[in-house]
Design an enzyme around this catalytic site. Structure first.
Site, mmCIF file in Angstrom:
data_model
loop_
_atom_site.group_PDB
_atom_site.id
_atom_site.type_symbol
_atom_site.label_atom_id
_atom_site.label_comp_id
_atom_site.label_asym_id
_atom_site.label_seq_id
_atom_site.Cartn_x
_atom_site.Cartn_y
_atom_site.Cartn_z
ATOM 1 C CE LYS A 157 25.148 -40.733 -34.143
ATOM 2 N NZ LYS A 157 24.310 -41.295 -33.913
HETATM 3 N N1 PPE Z 1 18.565 -40.208 -31.243
HETATM 4 C C1 PPE Z 1 19.476 -41.085 -30.551
HETATM 5 C C2 PPE Z 1 19.537 -42.891 -30.424
HETATM 6 C C3 PPE Z 1 20.856 -41.218 -33.082
HETATM 7 O O1 PPE Z 1 21.432 -42.181 -33.038
HETATM 8 C C4 PPE Z 1 20.464 -40.483 -33.149
HETATM 9 C C5 PPE Z 1 20.824 -39.621 -34.306
HETATM 10 C C6 PPE Z 1 19.988 -39.350 -32.805
HETATM 11 C C7 PPE Z 1 18.636 -39.103 -31.881
HETATM 12 C C8 PPE Z 1 19.500 -37.539 -33.360
HETATM 13 O O2 PPE Z 1 20.794 -37.004 -33.609
HETATM 14 P P1 PPE Z 1 21.133 -36.157 -34.433
HETATM 15 O O3 PPE Z 1 21.607 -37.139 -36.186
HETATM 16 O O4 PPE Z 1 22.241 -35.512 -34.487
HETATM 17 O O5 PPE Z 1 20.140 -35.055 -34.622
HETATM 18 N N2 PPE Z 1 21.480 -41.105 -35.083
HETATM 19 C C9 PPE Z 1 22.035 -41.670 -36.376
HETATM 20 C C10 PPE Z 1 22.600 -42.603 -36.918
HETATM 21 C C11 PPE Z 1 21.766 -43.236 -37.738
HETATM 22 C C12 PPE Z 1 21.649 -44.628 -38.481
HETATM 23 O O6 PPE Z 1 21.068 -45.352 -39.074
HETATM 24 O O7 PPE Z 1 22.715 -44.996 -38.200
HETATM 25 C C13 PPE Z 1 22.355 -40.379 -37.501
HETATM 26 O O8 PPE Z 1 20.923 -40.367 -37.682
HETATM 27 O O9 PPE Z 1 22.969 -40.230 -37.869
#
Ligand code: PPE
Length: 305
Positions: A157
């Site tokens: 991330k």
């Molecule tokens: N894929 C991506 C690319 C991603 O950024 C997130 C979280 C997820 C999947 C889901 O992961 P999880 O949060 O562990 O369930 N995206 C973060 C950033 C969003 C933003 O706009 O900034 C979030 O949801 O916090």
């Protein structure tokens, strides 16, 4: 955005407006940072942070992929986050930890720069709208391809990855949709710009595996656990665009997006064109779990006080 009182930076609490950085910060120029998104929910026992340890472990893993050594342990980051929630007097909120190469020297090698770490927390409502959570959103399969590990590591991330996400998001909005869905370089469904995707067909639930360049989402793992506990089979397999069109139900998961149903893709109605019944069951249990209403998922919550 709704400002809070303080932002934690390198071990100290700074007033929100003083948490600034130099314009020659390495990460600002080259995208050399790793971050997390975490939510805390209001519960009868005060604010509870959802799966905080898993999030900070993932932050350390993202750093490992980028060859960064974070100056704080998972425990130190958890303690700082709990304290920040209390000092900001937040009952619930979105938490954004970020570790990045700071200001010392320019040039592509980040290593001579210090690693700065911040944690911010503020009130943030639904990501894709209250109506989206209840009735579903409209998505467009993006013309942008999800990065793969030959380009940028999709399981990290890292801030750099989100230029790809931002392009996809802007395109979807410009085309009149709520959100994008990215294919990977093999043409398989990867995920949304900030969400994992789940496909429901004939009572089985599918989601793309990490090897299809989906981030290993913590909300996705939670939704899958809930689905299995409700008696559904969850299968990680490659999915093609056609399978989205033919699905009975689709939903996104993410910390920001929580669980958001998808009701339309590229102008085609999905299932009944509303939130599907299995999605609703998983969503209902998820929202109860995060508020501490389901004891079997109590281990996912860390109370701030
Ligand atoms: N894929 C991506 C690319 C991603 O950024 C997130 C979280 C997820 C999947 C889901 O992961 P999880 O949060 O562990 O369930 N995206 C973060 C950033 C969003 C933003 O706009 O900034 C979030 O949801 O916090």
């Amino acid at each position: 955005m709704k400002e809070s009182k303080y932002i934690w930076k390198n071990g100290a609490l700074l007033p929100w407006k003083d948490a600034t950085t130099h314009v020659l910060t390495h990460a600002l120029h080259y995208g050399t940072g790793v971050f997390e998104g975490i939510r805390a929910y209001k519960t009868p026992k005060g604010p509870a942070i959802f799966r905080v340890e898993d999030h900070y472990k993932r932050l350390h893993n993202s750093a490992k992929i980028y060859g960064m050594t974070l100056p704080y342990t998972v425990k130190e980051l958890i303690d700082a986050t709990k304290n920040l929630m209390v000092e900001n007097e937040l009952e619930s909120g979105y938490i954004r930890p970020l570790s990045y190469y700071g200001y010392k020297v320019m040039g592509l090698n980040p290593k001579p720069n210090p690693i700065d770490t911040i944690i911010a927390a503020w009130e943030w409502g639904t990501y894709l709208g209250d109506d989206g959570v209840e009735n579903g959103i409209r998505c467009k399969v993006s013309s942008w391809t999800r990065l793969d590990s030959r380009i940028l590591p999709p399981l990290a991330k890292a801030t750099a990855n989100y230029a790809n996400s931002a392009l996809a998001k802007m395109e979807a909005i410009d085309c009149g949709y709520d959100e994008a869905i990215l294919l990977n370089s093999n043409g398989h469904i990867a995920e949304g710009p900030g969400e994992n995707i789940f496909i429901i067909a004939q009572d089985t639930i599918y989601s793309p595996p990490a090897s299809d360049c989906a981030l290993m989402g913590i909300t996705a793992q939670s939704a899958a656990k809930i689905a299995e506990d409700l008696g559904y089979k969850v299968v990680y397999k490659s999915v093609i665009r056609d399978e989205l069109f033919l699905a009975d139900e689709l939903f996104f998961t993410g910390t920001a997006a929580e669980i958001t149903p998808i009701r339309e893709i590229d102008g085609r109605q999905i299932g009944n064109g509303k939130r599907g019944p299995i999605t609703e069951k998983i969503q209902t249990a998820f929202f109860k779990a995060v508020k501490g209403e389901l004891p079997q998922y109590g281990g996912w919550l860390t109370y701030c006080k």
